[in-house]
Design a protein around this motif. Structure first.
Motif, PDB file in Angstrom:
ATOM      1  N   TRP A  22      19.644   0.988   2.980  1.00 35.92           N
ATOM      2  CA  TRP A  22      19.219   2.373   2.756  1.00 35.92           C
ATOM      3  C   TRP A  22      20.399   3.347   2.786  1.00 35.92           C
ATOM      4  CZ3 TRP A  22      13.827   3.671   5.349  1.00 35.92           C
ATOM      5  CH2 TRP A  22      12.828   3.025   4.610  1.00 35.92           C
TER       6      TRP A  22
ATOM      7  N   ARG B  86      14.869   3.424  -0.359  1.00 28.06           N
ATOM      8  CA  ARG B  86      13.993   3.002  -1.452  1.00 28.06           C
ATOM      9  C   ARG B  86      12.841   2.191  -0.886  1.00 28.06           C
ATOM     10  NH1 ARG B  86      15.192  -2.136  -1.755  1.00 28.06           N
ATOM     11  NH2 ARG B  86      17.132  -2.776  -0.787  1.00 28.06           N
TER      12      ARG B  86
ATOM     13  N   TYR C 144       8.944   0.491  -2.530  1.00 26.18           N
ATOM     14  CA  TYR C 144       7.960   0.421  -3.610  1.00 26.18           C
ATOM     15  C   TYR C 144       6.722   1.189  -3.163  1.00 26.18           C
ATOM     16  CZ  TYR C 144       4.799  -1.702  -7.075  1.00 26.18           C
ATOM     17  OH  TYR C 144       3.896  -1.921  -8.082  1.00 26.18           O
TER      18      TYR C 144
ATOM     19  N   GLY D  46       9.442   7.868  -1.102  1.00 28.95           N
ATOM     20  CA  GLY D  46       8.781   7.541  -2.362  1.00 28.95           C
ATOM     21  C   GLY D  46       7.266   7.649  -2.270  1.00 28.95           C
TER      22      GLY D  46
ATOM     23  N   GLU E  60      10.342  -1.836  -7.366  1.00 30.25           N
ATOM     24  CA  GLU E  60      10.807  -0.827  -6.409  1.00 30.25           C
ATOM     25  C   GLU E  60      11.755   0.171  -7.098  1.00 30.25           C
ATOM     26  OE1 GLU E  60      12.200  -1.711  -2.107  1.00 30.25           O
ATOM     27  OE2 GLU E  60      13.933  -1.858  -3.414  1.00 30.25           O
ATOM     28  N   GLN E  61      12.692  -0.386  -7.846  1.00 27.60           N
ATOM     29  CA  GLN E  61      13.678   0.455  -8.544  1.00 27.60           C
ATOM     30  C   GLN E  61      12.974   1.387  -9.544  1.00 27.60           C
ATOM     31  OE1 GLN E  61      17.320  -0.399  -8.885  1.00 27.60           O
ATOM     32  NE2 GLN E  61      17.795   0.896 -10.622  1.00 27.60           N
TER      33      GLN E  61
ATOM     34  N   MET F 212      11.217   4.201  -7.694  1.00 28.28           N
ATOM     35  CA  MET F 212      12.107   5.245  -7.173  1.00 28.28           C
ATOM     36  C   MET F 212      12.658   6.098  -8.320  1.00 28.28           C
ATOM     37  SD  MET F 212      11.629   4.913  -4.010  1.00 28.28           S
ATOM     38  CE  MET F 212      12.668   6.137  -3.226  1.00 28.28           C
TER      39      MET F 212
END
Ligand code: FAD
Ligand code: NAP
Length: 532
Positions: free
Chosen positions: A402, A407, A409, A427, A468-469, A472
């Motif tokens: 982090w 981040r 999901y 998020g 997840e990416q 974000m």
């Protein structure tokens, strides 16, 4: 060394989130335990005992909706309940649902390691008690890791140092010289109370904030009787709304209204509390021109309440859009600044150079102090999680990862950290919503998820790095469409190379809920599911 306790789920934190999570897990027949650093339940409302503390979302909204009986039996005394009443409510919740028997108080979780072979988390505490748990649920709070500024000479101060989020009620402030640092929501709430008690109060301000009148008042029996049957409908409407409030934005664009109509509308919304002014038009958080009209209106209201023009200049916010930093709610803050025993020091113009045994020295003067009160906020959203040494797959460190940008999901789960959930994590709408509503949604989603996994024989769930990416990036793209990035605020985290990351999800509570539900309905799309 105490024997390791084996659990289905370990929950960290006993605020709104941890209490409801424990209740749901037990309802589903899981063995669950909460570990809480404080001596009692309440989280935010246990720790923030400073005089003047209260919520700024109406209490009938800022409260649990999951139990109609609880809702019916609890009577809120004021529109915005004070801290002792919210704490009493959460103590009542713990008693009513018999939660205390599964809470380990005065114990801090220090570390958690994922054991891939055993598919459980091994959790360590500062009391030597260890746990293994199939699921680890972090209900550690988005605003629970207080910031203490590193002021020169602070160690040599011989008086009392308090933080609003670690308040000590035994300290008597009567007749003392008090120095207050910070003018966010906490500083603005505590100022009038300090001013009443102190001989002299010096408010050290860095960035002035917009504050609107809270519009607090006692709740009458007639009002409560009238709203009770409407609550289920209002709660449902809030779940589908952008910010999780009962009130929704008034239609229209501020920049398209005539000056007279705009002034009238802003005036009506001015005294409606923090959930009021920003809802005066639907574009105030999106359009710079529209926002500038509302900001100018608020500036003139603020300046109009302060007698001394120099003080008014110092505390009138400039240079960022209204609402892009948390709008504060005030009861007597600006009045307090008119008192003879209160002074404001702008530390941007007059920096603190040294703290001595009994004074604060700045570039321009010396201010005697017996007590320093820090209302200097929190390491928001990630601070309490980063304080735990969390090691996922292959020993990877969550804190380390982090540091390159928080981040998660859906703000709920982190790739590389199986069977771990974050309630109101980065998020997710969390601190940019009615937080209790967002907590309920997360808790219910997690509980349903565990039940679904169990029914399908799934023992391991992990967010996919791609999903997840993508989430974000989506969250950031939405933030960039608003005025929030135009301000420096605690809504942004910082990466180790200094890049800003916007932490909460701004796509709206309703849209976010729909997305989470769609993911679950699509066999937990974006998660890898594993079976023993
Ligand atoms: P918290 O209430 O913060 O509880 C987290 C708990 O976890 C804490 O008790 C902490 O001791 C414990 N913990 C953390 N780390 C560990 C560890 N390692 N080991 C053991 N225990 C640990 N939100 C709104 O929507 N409306 C409001 O009006 C509002 N007012 C607020 C006023 C103040 C003064 C503050 C500070 C926040 C306010 N908030 C408000 C935000 C508030 O934090 C949330 O609404 C909500 O109370 C958060 O609940 P939680 O259970 O998620 O976290
Ligand atoms: P905050 O909003 O982060 O405010 C911290 C304040 O301390 C800011 O004014 C900050 O200035 C100042 N500060 C930090 N370091 C300083 C230094 N070295 N010298 C001088 N000033 C310094 O924290 P908060 O007031 O505790 O509120 C945090 C959040 O909790 C709120 O935004 C809200 O979500 C919630 N809350 C809600 C209520 C409510 O009304 N219900 C009450 C309290 C808290 P800068 O802005 O320049 O950094």
């Amino acid at each position: 060394m105490a024997e390791t306790v084996k659990l289905d789920a370990l929950v960290v934190g006993a605020g709104f989130a941890g209490l409801y999570m424990l209740h749901k897990l037990r309802e589903q027949g899981l063995s669950a335990q909460v570990v809480e650093a404080g001596k009692g339940v309440g989280g935010t409302w246990y720790w923030n005992r400073y005089p003047g503390a209260r919520c700024d979302i109406p209490s009938v909204e800022y409260s649990f909706s999951f139990s109609p009986e609880l809702e019916r039996d609890w009577r809120w005394s004021e529109r915005y309940a004070p801290q002792p009443e919210i704490l009493a409510y959460l103590e009542h919740v713990a008693d009513r649902f018999d939660l205390n028997r599964n809470i380990q108080f005065e114990t801090r979780v220090t570390a958690a390691q994922w054991d891939e072979a055993a598919t459980y988390w091994h959790v360590e505490t500062d009391r030597g008690q260890a746990y293994t748990a199939h699921y680890l649920i972090l209900a550690t709070g988005a605003l629970s890791a207080p910031n203490l500024p590193d002021l020169p000479g602070l160690d040599s101060f011989t008086g009392t140092v308090l933080h609003t989020a670690k308040w000590d009620e035994s300290v008597d402030l009567t007749g003392r010289n008090v120095a207050l640092f910070g003018t966010g929501s906490s500083g603005i709430q505590v100022t009038p109370e300090l001013a009443k008690r102190a001989a002299q109060l010096t408010v050290f301000q860095r960035t002035p904030n917009f504050a609107v009148p809270a519009g607090n008042h006692p709740l009458s029996d007639e009002y409560l009787a009238e709203i009770a049957p409407q609550l289920p409908g209002l709660r449902e409407q809030a779940r589908q709304s952008p910010l999780g409030f009962f009130a929704t934005p008034s239609p229209g664009l501020a920049k398209e209204a005539t000056a007279d109509a705009r002034a009238q509308r802003l005036e009506q919304h001015w005294a409606a509390g923090t959930t009021g002014l920003l809802l005066a038009y639907e574009d105030l958080l999106f359009d710079e021109e529209s926002n500038s009209h509302a900001a100018e209106f608020a500036r003139s209201k603020i300046a109009g309440q302060i007698n001394d023009p120099e003080t008014a200049r110092k505390v009138t916010p400039q240079g960022y859009p209204l609402g892009s930093r948390r709008l504060c709610s005030e009861i007597g803050f600006y009045d307090a600044l008119n008192r003879d025993n209160v002074a404001v020091v702008d530390v941007r113009e007059e920096p603190v150079t040294q703290i001595t045994g009994d004074a604060i020295q700045t570039s321009d003067g010396t201010y005697p102090a017996d007590v320093i009160v820090f209302a200097t906020g929190f390491d928001a959203v990630v601070g309490a999680i980063n304080a735990i040494d969390i090691r996922g797959e292959g020993g990877r460190s969550l804190r380390e990862e982090w540091a390159d940008g928080p981040r998660a999901y859906l703000g709920l789960a982190v790739a590389g950290f199986p069977n771990l959930f974050t309630i109101t994590g980065p998020g997710s709408p969390s601190v940019l919503s009615n937080v209790v509503l967002s907590i309920e949604q997360h808790v219910e989603w997690i509980a349903q998820c565990l039940s679904d996994l169990d029914a399908r024989g799934v023992t391991r769930l992990e967010a996919q790095a791609d999903a997840e990416q993508e989430w974000m990036e989506h969250s950031d793209a939405i933030a960039q469409q608003t005025l929030f990035p135009r301000a420096n605020s605690w809504y942004h985290g910082r990466t180790r190379d200094g890049r800003r990351v916007f932490l909460p999800y701004l796509g709206g509570c309703g849209a976010y809920r729909d997305k989470c539900n769609a993911v679950a309905a699509d066999n937990y799309a974006g998660f890898d599911l594993g079976r023993d």
